[in-house]
Write a protein that holds these residues in place. Structure first.
Motif, PDB file in Angstrom:
ATOM      1  N   TYR A  10       0.939  -1.134   0.015  1.00  0.00           N
ATOM      2  CA  TYR A  10       0.078   0.038   0.145  1.00  0.00           C
ATOM      3  C   TYR A  10       0.830   1.033   0.028  1.00  0.00           C
ATOM      4  O   TYR A  10       1.837   1.221   0.622  1.00  0.00           O
ATOM      5  CB  TYR A  10      -0.711  -0.057   1.374  1.00  0.00           C
ATOM      6  CG  TYR A  10      -1.802  -1.093   1.445  1.00  0.00           C
ATOM      7  CD1 TYR A  10      -2.519  -1.795   0.389  1.00  0.00           C
ATOM      8  CD2 TYR A  10      -2.015  -1.607   2.696  1.00  0.00           C
ATOM      9  CE1 TYR A  10      -3.158  -2.939   0.397  1.00  0.00           C
ATOM     10  CE2 TYR A  10      -2.931  -2.752   2.739  1.00  0.00           C
ATOM     11  CZ  TYR A  10      -3.637  -3.179   1.614  1.00  0.00           C
ATOM     12  OH  TYR A  10      -4.292  -4.223   1.752  1.00  0.00           O
ATOM     13  N   GLY A  42      -2.147  -1.122  -6.056  1.00  0.00           N
ATOM     14  CA  GLY A  42      -3.215  -0.580  -6.648  1.00  0.00           C
ATOM     15  C   GLY A  42      -3.436  -0.560  -8.353  1.00  0.00           C
ATOM     16  O   GLY A  42      -4.590   0.243  -8.431  1.00  0.00           O
ATOM     17  N   LYS A  94     -10.180  -4.126  -1.792  1.00  0.00           N
ATOM     18  CA  LYS A  94      -9.102  -4.403  -0.835  1.00  0.00           C
ATOM     19  C   LYS A  94      -9.482  -6.070  -0.729  1.00  0.00           C
ATOM     20  O   LYS A  94      -8.594  -6.730  -0.152  1.00  0.00           O
ATOM     21  CB  LYS A  94      -9.745  -3.727   0.375  1.00  0.00           C
ATOM     22  CG  LYS A  94      -9.219  -2.364   0.142  1.00  0.00           C
ATOM     23  CD  LYS A  94      -9.913  -1.409   1.158  1.00  0.00           C
ATOM     24  CE  LYS A  94     -11.258  -1.199   1.196  1.00  0.00           C
ATOM     25  NZ  LYS A  94     -11.800  -0.141   2.218  1.00  0.00           N
ATOM     26  N   GLU A 116      -6.584   1.102   3.631  1.00  0.00           N
ATOM     27  CA  GLU A 116      -6.069  -0.029   3.202  1.00  0.00           C
ATOM     28  C   GLU A 116      -5.537  -0.815   4.281  1.00  0.00           C
ATOM     29  O   GLU A 116      -5.836  -1.797   4.585  1.00  0.00           O
ATOM     30  CB  GLU A 116      -5.174   0.064   1.877  1.00  0.00           C
ATOM     31  CG  GLU A 116      -5.984   0.450   0.826  1.00  0.00           C
ATOM     32  CD  GLU A 116      -5.029   0.843  -0.501  1.00  0.00           C
ATOM     33  OE1 GLU A 116      -5.400   0.831  -1.654  1.00  0.00           O
ATOM     34  OE2 GLU A 116      -3.805   1.259  -0.055  1.00  0.00           O
TER      35      GLU A 116
END
Length: 192
Positions: A10, A42, A94, A116
Motif C-alpha cells: 500500500y 493498486g 481490498k 487499506e
C-alpha cells in the motif's frame, strides 16, 4: 524457504515530498524481485505505486494491479503489468488484495493507504484472514501514527496483543524478514 510469495504494498499515487520515499520504493521492489516475491498493489502508474511496479517489472519480477473502474483514468492504470484486475468498488479492491497476498506492507501514503491498512488490520481482528501487516517507517514517517495507536491502546480501545500485531520496520530488508516470519507462523496455524 520463504512463506511470502505475494506481498500487497500500500502506497501513495503521488511520490510524496521526500525523494527518499521513491528511493526506498525502488529498493523494496528490487529486493522483492530478487527474492521472487510478487507485487500486489493498486494498479496505478503514478507516484510510489508506479515506481514499485516499474521497478519490479524491470527486474524481472511480477506485478498484479487491482483498480476500480472509476479510478482507471484518475490513477492512470498501469497496463503493462503481469495482470491488471479491474473491479467495481474499493471494497472489491481490498478484498482482492487480501485474496492475492500473503501479507501487507505500507509505504508512506495518504488516506487511501490508511484505509487499506485499517481494513487489513480489522479483517485480521475479525478472523477473515491471518496475514501479517507492517509499516515501512521511511525517515520516521509512521512514528506519529504508531504513537497514536499506542494512545488508542492506552485509552482502552485496543488490546496490547492487537497493537503488537502492527509490525514496524526501518528498512525494506527488515520489513520483508518480519513479514516472512509472521506469514510462516500463520501458515503453521499460529494465530497471528
Amino acid at each position: 524457504m520463504t512463506s511470502l510469495k505475494r506481498l500487497a504494498v500500500y502506497c501513495g499515487a503521488a511520490p510524496g515530498g521526500d525523494p527518499l520515499f521513491a528511493e526506498v520504493a525502488r529498493e523494496l521492489a528490487g529486493i522483492m524481485a530478487t527474492r521472487g516475491i510478487d507485487l500486489v498493489y493498486g494498479g496505478g502508474k503514478l507516484g510510489l505505486m508506479g515506481i514499485m511496479a516499474d521497478t519490479i517489472l524491470a527486474a524481472g519480477g511480477r506485478a498484479y494491479g487491482v483498480i476500480p473502474h472509476a479510478l482507471v483514468e484518475q490513477e492512470v492504470a498501469h497496463h503493462d503489468l503481469t495482470e491488471l484486475y479491474q473491479v467495481t468498488t474499493m471494497h472489491e479492491r481490498k478484498a482482492k488484495f487480501t485474496e492475492l497476498a500473503d501479507g501487507f506492507l505500507c509505504l508512506p501514503g495518504g488516506i487511501g493507504t490508511l484505509d487499506e491498512l485499517f481494513e487489513a488490520w480489522t479483517w485480521n481482528a475479525l478472523g477473515y484472514h491471518n496475514k501479517p501487516f507492517c509499516l515501512l517507517n521511511v525517515r520516521g514517517f509512521w512514528e506519529p501514527f504508531a504513537e497514536f495507536m499506542d494512545h488508542v491502546r492506552d485509552a482502552g480501545f485496543l488490546s496490547a496483543a492487537r497493537r503488537a500485531q502492527l509490525l514496524i520496520a526501518d528498512t525494506p530488508v527488515d520489513a520483508i524478514k518480519m513479514l516472512d516470519e509472521a506469514a510462516g507462523q500463520a501458515n503453521q496455524g499460529i494465530v497471528w
